[in-house]
Structures are given as structure tokens and as C-alpha cells.
Scaffold this active site. Structure first.
Site, PDB file in Angstrom:
ATOM      1  CB  THR A 162      -0.921   0.008   1.235  1.00 40.74           C
ATOM      2  OG1 THR A 162      -0.128  -0.212   2.418  1.00 40.74           O
ATOM      3  CG2 THR A 162      -1.981  -1.081   1.132  1.00 40.74           C
ATOM      4  CD  GLU A 163       4.881  -0.379   0.833  1.00 41.37           C
ATOM      5  OE1 GLU A 163       5.519  -1.141   1.567  1.00 41.37           O
ATOM      6  OE2 GLU A 163       4.066  -0.788  -0.034  1.00 41.37           O
TER       7      GLU A 163
END
Length: 244
Positions: A121-122
């Protein structure tokens, strides 16, 4: 109070991420506690292997945005798992996000239940999977990794197994884990250590070559304006301003 539970049975030490109220997010304290517990295992001749597992429904939600570890501390923890002179086995029954996937990738063997889900999810909060790329890149399928890192899509345990993030998955994770533990218990300690050194040599090369640069990149990205907006949006449960 430590965020890591520690138990040992028949030569296998079980380290448990035990901060379920924070979804086992990688806070500075949790990273330090886990590093200390791993060091204890490395110094204990009675430990044949280490199982890394968790309480709650989340293995790890990634970096704790309220109390994140220093990038260098996270890089050191990942390297410590790879270099530990004992096999480290991830046992995952819950959701795993961002930096939590770095813990899974650093382990020698990783098994999960089919209920587990995964996501890099960065990019959705304005950063990149810089440090966790160190154990990920040598061990996973490049095409699959590109898709999931660039989009932040959620994927299941079957896909995680296909791309090499996991070793195996099943409805009953302990049934999957049982023959693995039986195998390491039947192996001689010296042979286990020597074999792990052979298998991790290329991964450790990537740490020794790239860790400093990626640590600096991670620090730079986390202090950027996009990261500030992305983290604020996440904590406020809204879309960041760049969503179109």
C-alpha cells in the site's frame, strides 16, 4: 511492556507480534522488541528454528504512522531475520500490508491461511517499498511484484504463493506448517545453519550493496509533502488529494 510474545517447544521458538490494538504495526518499540527477541534466539543453542506469528486478525499493517521506526532500524531488522543462524518461518493467518510484507519476505519459509490478504500500500500514501525491496526482489516474480507494488491492489494467499512471497498456503495453516517444523527438527543444527547461509547469500549481498541508499531514499520519501498528505489522508480516512 514488550510487544513480542516468546515461547519455545521442542527446539522451535515462537515469536508473536502482540500489539493487536495497533494491528501489529511496525512501531519503533515493536521493531526494537522483535530485534531483541531474535538476538536471544540466535544466542540460544536450544533453538533449532524460529516461527514468527501474530495475535489478532492482522499479521502486520506495516509502519506505524504515529510512531514509525527509523529506516535504518527497519533495514537492520530485516537483515537480522535473513542472517539469523536459524531458519525463520512466518506463520500468517491475518492481513498483511506494506512493511509487514517485508517481514514475510525476509523469512526463509512463509506459510499462510487462505483467509490472509496482502497489499503493498506504500504508493497510496505517497512512499515506496524501498527497504522491503531488499528481501523481496531476490525472492519474488518480477512481473507480479511490479503490478502489486505499482497499484497497491489487495491480493490473496494463492497469488502470494504463486509470486514467491509465500512458500505455501492452506485453509488450515497449522496443517501446512506441521511438516515444515518436523523437517527442521529432524535436521542437524550445523547443517541447518550452513544450508541457510547458502540460500541467503544473494539476499544478503543485496543488503550489503543497497541498504544504505534505500535507507536514505525511504527517509527522504517519508519526509516528503506527498507522504505528509498521504499519511494525513489515511489517518483521516479520506482519499489523498492526488486521487483522480
Amino acid at each position: 511492556m514488550t510487544a513480542i510474545g516468546h515461547a519455545c517447544a521442542r527446539g522451535v521458538a515462537t515469536l508473536t507480534l502482540d500489539a493487536p490494538h495497533h494491528r501489529n504495526a511496525l512501531s519503533a518499540a515493536l521493531v526494537a522488541d522483535l530485534a531483541g527477541a531474535l538476538a536471544d534466539c540466535a544466542g540460544d543453542d536450544g533453538v533449532r528454528a524460529v516461527v514468527l506469528t501474530h495475535t489478532g486478525t492482522t499479521f502486520s499493517a506495516g509502519a506505524d504512522l504515529r510512531d514509525p521506526p527509523e529506516p535504518g532500524a527497519l533495514a537492520a531488522l530485516l537483515r537480522q531475520i535473513v542472517a539469523l543462524p536459524r531458519p525463520v518461518i512466518a506463520r500468517v493467518t491475518g492481513h498483511t500490508r506494506a512493511g509487514g510484507l517485508g517481514l514475510v519476505a525476509a523469512c526463509d519459509i512463509a506459510v499462510a491461511s487462505t483467509a490472509a490478504t496482502f497489499a503493498f500500500t506504500e504508493v497510496r500514501i505517497g512512499v515506496a517499498p524501498a527497504l522491503i525491496s531488499l528481501p523481496l526482489l531476490p525472492r519474488t516474480d518480477p512481473r507480479a511484484l511490479a503490478r502489486h507494488c505499482l497499484t497497491g491492489e489487495r491480493f490473496d494467499a494463492a497469488e502470494a504463493t504463486r509470486m514467491g512471497l509465500l512458500t505455501a498456503c492452506g485453509d488450515d495453516v497449522d496443517a501446512v506448517l506441521e511438516p515444515v517444523l518436523d523437517g527442521v527438527r529432524r535436521a542437524s543444527p550445523g547443517a541447518l545453519a550452513a544450508t541457510k547461509r547458502l540460500l541467503t547469500a544473494r539476499v544478503l549481498e543485496s543488503f550489503d550493496r543497497d541498504a544504505d541508499g534505500l535507507t536514505a531514499l525511504s527517509a527522504r520519501l517519508f519526509s516528503s509533502a506527498e507522504a505528509r498528505e498521504g499519511m494525513t489522508a489515511f489517518l483521516e480516512r479520506r482519499d489523498p488529494e492526488w486521487v483522480v
